[in-house]
Design a protein around this motif. Structure first.
Motif, PDB file in Angstrom:
ATOM      1  N   SER A  31       0.051   9.992   1.929  1.00  0.00           N
ATOM      2  CA  SER A  31       0.412  10.653   3.176  1.00  0.00           C
ATOM      3  C   SER A  31      -0.820  10.737   4.062  1.00  0.00           C
ATOM      4  O   SER A  31      -1.949  10.488   3.622  1.00  0.00           O
ATOM      5  N   GLU A  32      -0.611  11.127   5.310  1.00  0.00           N
ATOM      6  CA  GLU A  32      -1.755  11.272   6.208  1.00  0.00           C
ATOM      7  C   GLU A  32      -2.741  12.297   5.649  1.00  0.00           C
ATOM      8  O   GLU A  32      -3.955  12.086   5.671  1.00  0.00           O
ATOM      9  N   ALA A  33      -2.197  13.390   5.114  1.00  0.00           N
ATOM     10  CA  ALA A  33      -3.066  14.426   4.546  1.00  0.00           C
ATOM     11  C   ALA A  33      -3.841  13.907   3.346  1.00  0.00           C
ATOM     12  O   ALA A  33      -5.043  14.164   3.199  1.00  0.00           O
ATOM     13  N   MET A  34      -3.170  13.141   2.468  1.00  0.00           N
ATOM     14  CA  MET A  34      -3.844  12.610   1.285  1.00  0.00           C
ATOM     15  C   MET A  34      -4.945  11.629   1.681  1.00  0.00           C
ATOM     16  O   MET A  34      -6.037  11.629   1.100  1.00  0.00           O
ATOM     17  N   HIS A  67       2.349   4.340   0.809  1.00  0.00           N
ATOM     18  CA  HIS A  67       2.539   5.171   1.992  1.00  0.00           C
ATOM     19  C   HIS A  67       3.782   6.048   1.864  1.00  0.00           C
ATOM     20  O   HIS A  67       4.744   5.686   1.168  1.00  0.00           O
ATOM     21  N   ASP A  68       3.761   7.180   2.536  1.00  0.00           N
ATOM     22  CA  ASP A  68       4.914   8.077   2.580  1.00  0.00           C
ATOM     23  C   ASP A  68       5.882   7.524   3.621  1.00  0.00           C
ATOM     24  O   ASP A  68       5.687   7.688   4.833  1.00  0.00           O
ATOM     25  N   LEU A  69       6.945   6.858   3.166  1.00  0.00           N
ATOM     26  CA  LEU A  69       7.863   6.185   4.080  1.00  0.00           C
ATOM     27  C   LEU A  69       8.633   7.169   4.963  1.00  0.00           C
ATOM     28  O   LEU A  69       8.969   6.849   6.106  1.00  0.00           O
ATOM     29  N   LYS A  70       8.907   8.368   4.466  1.00  0.00           N
ATOM     30  CA  LYS A  70       9.573   9.370   5.297  1.00  0.00           C
ATOM     31  C   LYS A  70       8.665   9.800   6.441  1.00  0.00           C
ATOM     32  O   LYS A  70       9.112   9.994   7.581  1.00  0.00           O
ATOM     33  N   GLU A  71       7.394   9.937   6.150  1.00  0.00           N
ATOM     34  CA  GLU A  71       6.424  10.303   7.166  1.00  0.00           C
ATOM     35  C   GLU A  71       6.299   9.192   8.205  1.00  0.00           C
ATOM     36  O   GLU A  71       6.250   9.455   9.418  1.00  0.00           O
ATOM     37  N   LEU A  72       6.257   7.936   7.749  1.00  0.00           N
ATOM     38  CA  LEU A  72       6.179   6.809   8.671  1.00  0.00           C
ATOM     39  C   LEU A  72       7.437   6.714   9.534  1.00  0.00           C
ATOM     40  O   LEU A  72       7.355   6.445  10.738  1.00  0.00           O
ATOM     41  N   THR A  73       8.574   6.933   8.922  1.00  0.00           N
ATOM     42  CA  THR A  73       9.829   6.866   9.668  1.00  0.00           C
ATOM     43  C   THR A  73       9.883   7.928  10.759  1.00  0.00           C
ATOM     44  O   THR A  73      10.357   7.672  11.878  1.00  0.00           O
ATOM     45  N   ALA A  74       9.378   9.109  10.470  1.00  0.00           N
ATOM     46  CA  ALA A  74       9.352  10.181  11.467  1.00  0.00           C
ATOM     47  C   ALA A  74       8.512   9.777  12.674  1.00  0.00           C
ATOM     48  O   ALA A  74       8.774  10.217  13.806  1.00  0.00           O
ATOM     49  N   ALA A  87      -0.444   2.354  13.893  1.00  0.00           N
ATOM     50  CA  ALA A  87      -1.785   1.781  13.987  1.00  0.00           C
ATOM     51  C   ALA A  87      -2.821   2.763  13.458  1.00  0.00           C
ATOM     52  O   ALA A  87      -3.776   2.370  12.753  1.00  0.00           O
ATOM     53  N   ARG A  88      -2.638   4.035  13.773  1.00  0.00           N
ATOM     54  CA  ARG A  88      -3.595   5.049  13.317  1.00  0.00           C
ATOM     55  C   ARG A  88      -3.549   5.211  11.799  1.00  0.00           C
ATOM     56  O   ARG A  88      -4.598   5.312  11.149  1.00  0.00           O
ATOM     57  N   ILE A  89      -2.350   5.215  11.222  1.00  0.00           N
ATOM     58  CA  ILE A  89      -2.218   5.378   9.768  1.00  0.00           C
ATOM     59  C   ILE A  89      -2.779   4.169   9.029  1.00  0.00           C
ATOM     60  O   ILE A  89      -3.476   4.312   8.010  1.00  0.00           O
ATOM     61  N   MET A  90      -2.501   2.968   9.527  1.00  0.00           N
ATOM     62  CA  MET A  90      -3.023   1.770   8.872  1.00  0.00           C
ATOM     63  C   MET A  90      -4.551   1.733   8.948  1.00  0.00           C
ATOM     64  O   MET A  90      -5.218   1.344   7.985  1.00  0.00           O
ATOM     65  N   ALA A  91      -5.100   2.150  10.086  1.00  0.00           N
ATOM     66  CA  ALA A  91      -6.561   2.201  10.211  1.00  0.00           C
ATOM     67  C   ALA A  91      -7.147   3.249   9.276  1.00  0.00           C
ATOM     68  O   ALA A  91      -8.203   3.028   8.652  1.00  0.00           O
ATOM     69  N   ALA A 109     -10.549   3.472 -11.471  1.00  0.00           N
ATOM     70  CA  ALA A 109      -9.177   3.961 -11.397  1.00  0.00           C
ATOM     71  C   ALA A 109      -8.671   4.204 -12.822  1.00  0.00           C
ATOM     72  O   ALA A 109      -8.797   3.330 -13.680  1.00  0.00           O
ATOM     73  N   GLU A 110      -8.127   5.382 -13.054  1.00  0.00           N
ATOM     74  CA  GLU A 110      -7.497   5.707 -14.333  1.00  0.00           C
ATOM     75  C   GLU A 110      -6.000   5.782 -14.081  1.00  0.00           C
ATOM     76  O   GLU A 110      -5.485   6.776 -13.582  1.00  0.00           O
ATOM     77  N   VAL A 111      -5.296   4.703 -14.386  1.00  0.00           N
ATOM     78  CA  VAL A 111      -3.915   4.542 -13.946  1.00  0.00           C
ATOM     79  C   VAL A 111      -2.938   4.926 -15.056  1.00  0.00           C
ATOM     80  O   VAL A 111      -2.790   4.212 -16.043  1.00  0.00           O
ATOM     81  N   SER A 112      -2.277   6.048 -14.855  1.00  0.00           N
ATOM     82  CA  SER A 112      -1.392   6.574 -15.892  1.00  0.00           C
ATOM     83  C   SER A 112       0.075   6.262 -15.648  1.00  0.00           C
ATOM     84  O   SER A 112       0.909   6.467 -16.527  1.00  0.00           O
ATOM     85  N   GLY A 113       0.416   5.798 -14.445  1.00  0.00           N
ATOM     86  CA  GLY A 113       1.827   5.566 -14.135  1.00  0.00           C
ATOM     87  C   GLY A 113       2.013   4.407 -13.176  1.00  0.00           C
ATOM     88  O   GLY A 113       1.181   3.504 -13.082  1.00  0.00           O
ATOM     89  N   ILE A 114       3.084   4.446 -12.421  1.00  0.00           N
ATOM     90  CA  ILE A 114       3.431   3.363 -11.506  1.00  0.00           C
ATOM     91  C   ILE A 114       2.529   3.391 -10.277  1.00  0.00           C
ATOM     92  O   ILE A 114       2.283   4.435  -9.689  1.00  0.00           O
ATOM     93  N   ALA A 115       2.038   2.214  -9.879  1.00  0.00           N
ATOM     94  CA  ALA A 115       1.215   2.060  -8.679  1.00  0.00           C
ATOM     95  C   ALA A 115       1.844   0.962  -7.823  1.00  0.00           C
ATOM     96  O   ALA A 115       1.814  -0.211  -8.203  1.00  0.00           O
ATOM     97  N   THR A 116       2.417   1.353  -6.702  1.00  0.00           N
ATOM     98  CA  THR A 116       3.134   0.391  -5.875  1.00  0.00           C
ATOM     99  C   THR A 116       2.591   0.358  -4.455  1.00  0.00           C
ATOM    100  O   THR A 116       2.074   1.341  -3.938  1.00  0.00           O
ATOM    101  N   ALA A 117       2.730  -0.816  -3.808  1.00  0.00           N
ATOM    102  CA  ALA A 117       2.345  -1.014  -2.416  1.00  0.00           C
ATOM    103  C   ALA A 117       0.898  -0.559  -2.193  1.00  0.00           C
ATOM    104  O   ALA A 117      -0.006  -1.053  -2.854  1.00  0.00           O
TER     105      ALA A 117
END
Length: 266
Positions: A31-34, A67-74, A87-91, A109-117
């Motif tokens: 998300s933008e916050a993350m 990315h948070d698709l709900k946030e992008l859709t908003a 453009a701002r989020i991608m940057a 990276a310590e990857v314990s689960g699914i990592a997508t996109a």
């Protein structure tokens, strides 16, 4: 320990900083916050002399869903249909990925689960990656009409062209063993040994001169983008400067004298 709602931070006595994505409800989405939190965290880690290695982990069944698709859709509600926001989020996201690469501290990276996109991009951007053998990876944008173009940048710099294109064109999920074979992660281990294995690697790296590690990490990524002659010229110049450093003199002397080196990180 410092903590907030979505990112946890803990620095141990050996200089290992553990950053933990902690937004399991949103599958640790970027998300933008993350993205802001991660950018700030890596900037601080890079300038903190107490930090020697960074481990990027996650809580919950998903390492990072991108990315948070709900946030992008908003964002589409804007008068321009979302163009400026996208453009701002991608940057912002690209800046975080580059901050990992340019951070002078090694990042695992310590990857314990699914990592997508963009979550797969996050793993690929780290210097090293250890995954639970139950972890999975994909760049599934093609399933929703959105090619994973920014994840492609990090992915294509970690695996062969054909492996990268297979992931990008099909969007298929791959297991951790396959990811290790492709070079996306260093190794796949049993989930119950994931943290222990990652910590052991982090401790091994943390025991080295931080000056040497920073010098080598920076040179690695710089030479990779050069022609072969330019890369050798650059690496040779780096070696000369490195040889003149106090820790190189100490390390070589310790090797010759058969004793443990005493690093001063200079």
């Amino acid at each position: 320990m410092e903590s907030d709602d979505i990112l946890l931070s803990n620095l141990d006595d050996s200089g290992i900083l553990r950053l933990t994505l902690n937004d399991a409800r949103r599958r640790n989405a970027l998300s933008e916050a993350m993205l802001h939190r991660l950018g700030d965290a890596f900037a601080k880690a890079g300038s903190d002399p107490k930090v020697r290695v960074v481990v990027l982990a996650a809580n919950g069944p998903a390492y990072c869903a991108g990315h948070d698709l709900k946030e992008l859709t908003a964002g589409r509600a804007a008068a321009d249909g979302g163009r400026a926001y996208f453009a701002r989020i991608m940057a912002l996201c690209s800046g975080v990925m580059q901050a990992i690469v340019t951070c002078p501290k090694p990042v695992i990276a310590e990857v314990s689960g699914i990592a997508t996109a963009a979550g797969c991009q996050l793993v690929a951007s780290c210097d090293l990656a250890i995954a639970a053998d139950t972890a999975q990876f994909s760049t599934p944008g093609v399933h929703i009409g959105l090619f994973c173009s920014t994840p492609m940048v990090a992915l294509s710099r970690n695996v062969t062209n054909k492996h990268a294109m297979e992931m990008l064109l099909t969007g298929d999920m791959i297991g951790a063993d396959r990811a290790a074979d492709m070079g996306l992660v260093n190794r796949a281990v049993a989930p119950e040994t994931l943290r222990e294995t990652t910590l052991a690697m982090a401790q091994k790296i943390a025991s080295k001169s931080s000056l040497t590690l920073a010098t080598g990490k920076r040179a690695f990524y710089e030479q990779r983008e050069m022609t072969l002659p330019a890369a050798y010229d650059h690496a040779s110049a780096v070696m000369v400067d490195n040889m003149l450093a106090r820790d190189a003199k100490e390390g070589i002397g310790a090797f010759i004298e058969k004793r443990a080196p005493q690093w001063q990180d200079c």
